[in-house]
Design an enzyme around this catalytic site. Structure first.
Site, PDB file in Angstrom:
ATOM      1  N   GLY A   1      38.216  48.877  39.020  1.00 25.90           N
ATOM      2  CA  GLY A   1      37.783  47.477  38.924  1.00 25.90           C
ATOM      3  C   GLY A   1      38.753  46.621  38.140  1.00 25.90           C
ATOM      4  O   GLY A   1      38.343  45.852  37.266  1.00 25.90           O
TER       5      GLY A   1
ATOM      6  N   ARG B   1      40.510  41.900  38.020  1.00 29.54           N
ATOM      7  CA  ARG B   1      40.259  40.725  37.162  1.00 29.54           C
ATOM      8  C   ARG B   1      39.714  41.195  35.810  1.00 29.54           C
ATOM      9  O   ARG B   1      39.463  42.394  35.592  1.00 29.54           O
ATOM     10  CB  ARG B   1      39.286  39.754  37.820  1.00 29.54           C
ATOM     11  CG  ARG B   1      37.866  40.287  37.874  1.00 29.54           C
ATOM     12  CD  ARG B   1      36.919  39.290  38.501  1.00 29.54           C
ATOM     13  NE  ARG B   1      35.542  39.581  38.137  1.00 29.54           N
ATOM     14  CZ  ARG B   1      34.471  39.001  38.671  1.00 29.54           C
ATOM     15  NH1 ARG B   1      34.622  38.080  39.609  1.00 29.54           N
ATOM     16  NH2 ARG B   1      33.261  39.309  38.261  1.00 29.54           N
TER      17      ARG B   1
ATOM     18  N   VAL C   1      33.706  52.318  43.680  1.00 32.41           N
ATOM     19  CA  VAL C   1      33.528  53.454  42.761  1.00 32.41           C
ATOM     20  C   VAL C   1      32.186  54.158  42.928  1.00 32.41           C
ATOM     21  O   VAL C   1      32.009  55.281  42.456  1.00 32.41           O
ATOM     22  CB  VAL C   1      33.701  53.047  41.275  1.00 32.41           C
ATOM     23  CG1 VAL C   1      35.101  52.556  41.002  1.00 32.41           C
ATOM     24  CG2 VAL C   1      32.641  52.041  40.840  1.00 32.41           C
TER      25      VAL C   1
ATOM     26  N   ASN D   1      36.314  51.342  34.295  1.00 29.97           N
ATOM     27  CA  ASN D   1      36.059  49.974  33.839  1.00 29.97           C
ATOM     28  C   ASN D   1      35.115  49.212  34.766  1.00 29.97           C
ATOM     29  O   ASN D   1      34.386  48.326  34.309  1.00 29.97           O
ATOM     30  CB  ASN D   1      37.410  49.237  33.727  1.00 29.97           C
ATOM     31  CG  ASN D   1      37.234  47.740  33.625  1.00 29.97           C
ATOM     32  OD1 ASN D   1      36.954  47.213  32.554  1.00 29.97           O
ATOM     33  ND2 ASN D   1      37.375  47.018  34.746  1.00 29.97           N
TER      34      ASN D   1
ATOM     35  N   SER E   1      29.102  49.319  26.400  1.00 30.34           N
ATOM     36  CA  SER E   1      28.775  47.979  25.914  1.00 30.34           C
ATOM     37  C   SER E   1      27.989  48.120  24.616  1.00 30.34           C
ATOM     38  O   SER E   1      27.293  49.126  24.421  1.00 30.34           O
ATOM     39  CB  SER E   1      27.910  47.250  26.950  1.00 30.34           C
ATOM     40  OG  SER E   1      27.265  46.138  26.365  1.00 30.34           O
TER      41      SER E   1
ATOM     42  N   TYR F   1      21.173  47.372  32.989  1.00 26.46           N
ATOM     43  CA  TYR F   1      22.543  47.405  32.451  1.00 26.46           C
ATOM     44  C   TYR F   1      22.606  48.223  31.160  1.00 26.46           C
ATOM     45  O   TYR F   1      23.472  49.092  30.991  1.00 26.46           O
ATOM     46  CB  TYR F   1      23.000  45.963  32.207  1.00 26.46           C
ATOM     47  CG  TYR F   1      24.419  45.823  31.696  1.00 26.46           C
ATOM     48  CD1 TYR F   1      25.496  45.925  32.563  1.00 26.46           C
ATOM     49  CD2 TYR F   1      24.677  45.559  30.353  1.00 26.46           C
ATOM     50  CE1 TYR F   1      26.798  45.783  32.109  1.00 26.46           C
ATOM     51  CE2 TYR F   1      25.975  45.407  29.890  1.00 26.46           C
ATOM     52  CZ  TYR F   1      27.040  45.516  30.763  1.00 26.46           C
ATOM     53  OH  TYR F   1      28.319  45.372  30.303  1.00 26.46           O
TER      54      TYR F   1
ATOM     55  N   LYS G   1      24.708  51.682  30.406  1.00 31.17           N
ATOM     56  CA  LYS G   1      25.766  51.777  29.392  1.00 31.17           C
ATOM     57  C   LYS G   1      25.420  52.800  28.323  1.00 31.17           C
ATOM     58  O   LYS G   1      26.298  53.444  27.745  1.00 31.17           O
ATOM     59  CB  LYS G   1      26.017  50.398  28.772  1.00 31.17           C
ATOM     60  CG  LYS G   1      26.563  49.365  29.763  1.00 31.17           C
ATOM     61  CD  LYS G   1      27.874  49.807  30.385  1.00 31.17           C
ATOM     62  CE  LYS G   1      28.539  48.707  31.205  1.00 31.17           C
ATOM     63  NZ  LYS G   1      29.784  49.155  31.845  1.00 31.17           N
TER      64      LYS G   1
ATOM     65  N   ILE H   1      32.867  39.363  25.604  1.00 24.46           N
ATOM     66  CA  ILE H   1      34.271  39.113  25.940  1.00 24.46           C
ATOM     67  C   ILE H   1      34.329  37.983  26.963  1.00 24.46           C
ATOM     68  O   ILE H   1      33.488  37.931  27.884  1.00 24.46           O
ATOM     69  CB  ILE H   1      34.927  40.389  26.528  1.00 24.46           C
ATOM     70  CG1 ILE H   1      34.624  41.635  25.664  1.00 24.46           C
ATOM     71  CG2 ILE H   1      36.423  40.194  26.724  1.00 24.46           C
ATOM     72  CD1 ILE H   1      35.157  41.629  24.261  1.00 24.46           C
TER      73      ILE H   1
HETATM   74  P1  NAD Z   1      34.220  41.456  35.592  1.00 28.05           P
HETATM   75  O1  NAD Z   1      32.969  41.208  36.376  1.00 28.05           O
HETATM   76  O2  NAD Z   1      35.113  40.327  35.299  1.00 28.05           O
HETATM   77  O3  NAD Z   1      35.082  42.618  36.288  1.00 28.05           O
HETATM   78  C1  NAD Z   1      34.480  43.782  36.760  1.00 28.05           C
HETATM   79  C2  NAD Z   1      35.356  44.332  37.869  1.00 28.05           C
HETATM   80  O4  NAD Z   1      34.729  45.495  38.421  1.00 28.05           O
HETATM   81  C3  NAD Z   1      35.544  43.335  39.017  1.00 28.05           C
HETATM   82  O5  NAD Z   1      36.897  43.303  39.370  1.00 28.05           O
HETATM   83  C4  NAD Z   1      34.704  43.938  40.118  1.00 28.05           C
HETATM   84  O6  NAD Z   1      35.171  43.628  41.413  1.00 28.05           O
HETATM   85  C5  NAD Z   1      34.835  45.422  39.830  1.00 28.05           C
HETATM   86  N1  NAD Z   1      33.801  46.193  40.483  1.00 28.05           N
HETATM   87  C6  NAD Z   1      32.465  45.955  40.481  1.00 28.05           C
HETATM   88  N2  NAD Z   1      31.842  46.863  41.246  1.00 28.05           N
HETATM   89  C7  NAD Z   1      32.798  47.694  41.715  1.00 28.05           C
HETATM   90  C8  NAD Z   1      32.776  48.831  42.566  1.00 28.05           C
HETATM   91  N3  NAD Z   1      31.633  49.278  43.094  1.00 28.05           N
HETATM   92  N4  NAD Z   1      33.944  49.460  42.847  1.00 28.05           N
HETATM   93  C9  NAD Z   1      35.109  49.006  42.325  1.00 28.05           C
HETATM   94  N5  NAD Z   1      35.189  47.921  41.526  1.00 28.05           N
HETATM   95  C10 NAD Z   1      34.051  47.275  41.238  1.00 28.05           C
HETATM   96  O7  NAD Z   1      33.723  42.165  34.256  1.00 28.05           O
HETATM   97  P2  NAD Z   1      34.469  42.431  32.853  1.00 28.05           P
HETATM   98  O8  NAD Z   1      33.884  41.504  31.875  1.00 28.05           O
HETATM   99  O9  NAD Z   1      35.942  42.457  33.047  1.00 28.05           O
HETATM  100  O10 NAD Z   1      33.891  43.883  32.519  1.00 28.05           O
HETATM  101  C11 NAD Z   1      34.639  45.083  32.645  1.00 28.05           C
HETATM  102  C12 NAD Z   1      33.812  46.225  32.090  1.00 28.05           C
HETATM  103  O11 NAD Z   1      33.510  45.970  30.702  1.00 28.05           O
HETATM  104  C13 NAD Z   1      32.455  46.390  32.777  1.00 28.05           C
HETATM  105  O12 NAD Z   1      32.143  47.752  32.880  1.00 28.05           O
HETATM  106  C14 NAD Z   1      31.508  45.704  31.839  1.00 28.05           C
HETATM  107  O13 NAD Z   1      30.182  46.182  31.967  1.00 28.05           O
HETATM  108  C15 NAD Z   1      32.126  46.035  30.503  1.00 28.05           C
HETATM  109  N6  NAD Z   1      31.719  45.099  29.444  1.00 28.05           N
HETATM  110  C16 NAD Z   1      32.064  43.786  29.509  1.00 28.05           C
HETATM  111  C17 NAD Z   1      31.653  42.926  28.494  1.00 28.05           C
HETATM  112  C18 NAD Z   1      32.003  41.462  28.482  1.00 28.05           C
HETATM  113  O14 NAD Z   1      31.566  40.771  27.539  1.00 28.05           O
HETATM  114  N7  NAD Z   1      32.749  40.942  29.432  1.00 28.05           N
HETATM  115  C19 NAD Z   1      30.875  43.408  27.443  1.00 28.05           C
HETATM  116  C20 NAD Z   1      30.537  44.752  27.416  1.00 28.05           C
HETATM  117  C21 NAD Z   1      30.968  45.592  28.421  1.00 28.05           C
END
Ligand code: NAD
Length: 249
Positions: free
Chosen positions: A14, A17, A66, A92, A144, A157, A161, A190
């Site tokens: 993932g 982005r 995934v 990720n 998370s 969610y 996690k 984030i």
């Molecule tokens: P985001 O939504 O910007 O990016 C997530 C990416 O995962 C996207 O590119 C999406 O296309 C990809 N994705 C989703 N389902 C998929 C699949 N089935 N197969 C392949 N790719 C897939 O999110 P982010 O903020 O960059 O988060 C990244 C990771 O960090 C995630 O696991 C999220 O739960 C975790 N996280 C993020 C935050 C935050 O504040 N942004 C906080 C805690 C945890």
């Protein structure tokens, strides 16, 4: 001066982005050959690859959902055929489907568990044999802070996690004798597309509730991932590293 991840081959799921893209870009800058995995946005993944290549790094984009066993098998198999090694796997990819439990269709519960928990299991299971042969490897799972605290409207969610942390610890135990390290990162809030709506829809500035008084940036998480996959973390396994500016304390 040698780079932190020189000579490694790394897969970041993932990573077209957000946090994943930041991890891919930093890993390439630190000398790793990077596989930018995406599910559907091939154009965004190609952009990440272009940015890396323009900076002198090495990267390719590979499509795989995934949550699909066949896709994940193809992804890891392609990496091994092409590079003959897999040193670091960053699980990720993740999704949110927020809703109060009483109103949550079971489909939304299942979707989140499929991507956020089954996804890492599938990828790790595919990666293990080559890491066992190499007697080396680093796996990092994106959990998370809500995996510890729970989250209102996020029972699916938070459960995914929290489960991912249990998966991390179990696999750390299983794989430690073979020098394969398994750790998790627990980000706070984030600034990415995933959190845009909660940041924008909230009546108050959510950053005021964060002890460090700012949102995290994707690079903050990427720095932690690079450290965990480097030799500087060679005695760290089963850890959950909070990258949250104090959120959740
Ligand atoms: P985001 O939504 O910007 O990016 C997530 C990416 O995962 C996207 O590119 C999406 O296309 C990809 N994705 C989703 N389902 C998929 C699949 N089935 N197969 C392949 N790719 C897939 O999110 P982010 O903020 O960059 O988060 C990244 C990771 O960090 C995630 O696991 C999220 O739960 C975790 N996280 C993020 C935050 C935050 O504040 N942004 C906080 C805690 C945890």
């Amino acid at each position: 001066m040698s780079s932190l991840l020189e000579g490694q081959a790394a897969v970041i799921t993932g990573s077209s982005r957000g946090i994943g893209a930041a991890i891919a870009t930093l890993f390439a800058a630190e000398g790793a050959t990077v596989v930018v995995n995406y599910r559907s946005d091939g154009a965004a993944a190609s952009k990440v690859v272009e940015t890396i290549t323009a900076a002198g790094g090495v990267a390719i984009a590979l499509q795989a959902d995934v949550a699909e066993e066949e896709d994940v098998h193809r992804l890891i198999d392609t990496v091994l055929q092409r590079y003959g090694r897999l040193d670091s796997l960053i699980c990720n990819a993740g999704i949110v489907r927020d809703n109060l439990a009483a109103a949550m269709p079971v489909k939304e519960f299942d979707e989140v568990l499929r991507v956020n928990l089954r996804g890492p299991f599938l990828a790790i299971r595919e990666a293990i044999p080559s890491m066992l042969r190499a007697r080396a490897g680093s796996i990092v799972n994106l959990s998370s802070v809500h995996g510890d605290s729970g989250g209102r409207g996020q029972c699916n969610y938070a459960a995914s996690k929290s489960g991912l942390q249990a998966l991390t610890r179990s696999l750390a135990l299983e794989l430690a004798p073979r020098n394969i390290r398994v750790n998790a990162i627990a980000p706070g809030l984030i600034e990415t597309d995933m959190t845009r709506s909660i940041r924008q829809l909230s009546p108050e500035d959510l950053s005021h509730g964060i002890p460090m008084r700012r949102y995290g940036q994707p690079i903050d998480v990427a720095n932690a991932a690079a450290f965990l996959c480097s030799s500087r973390a060679s005695y760290i396994t089963g850890a959950v590293l909070h990258v949250a500016g104090g959120l959740g304390l």
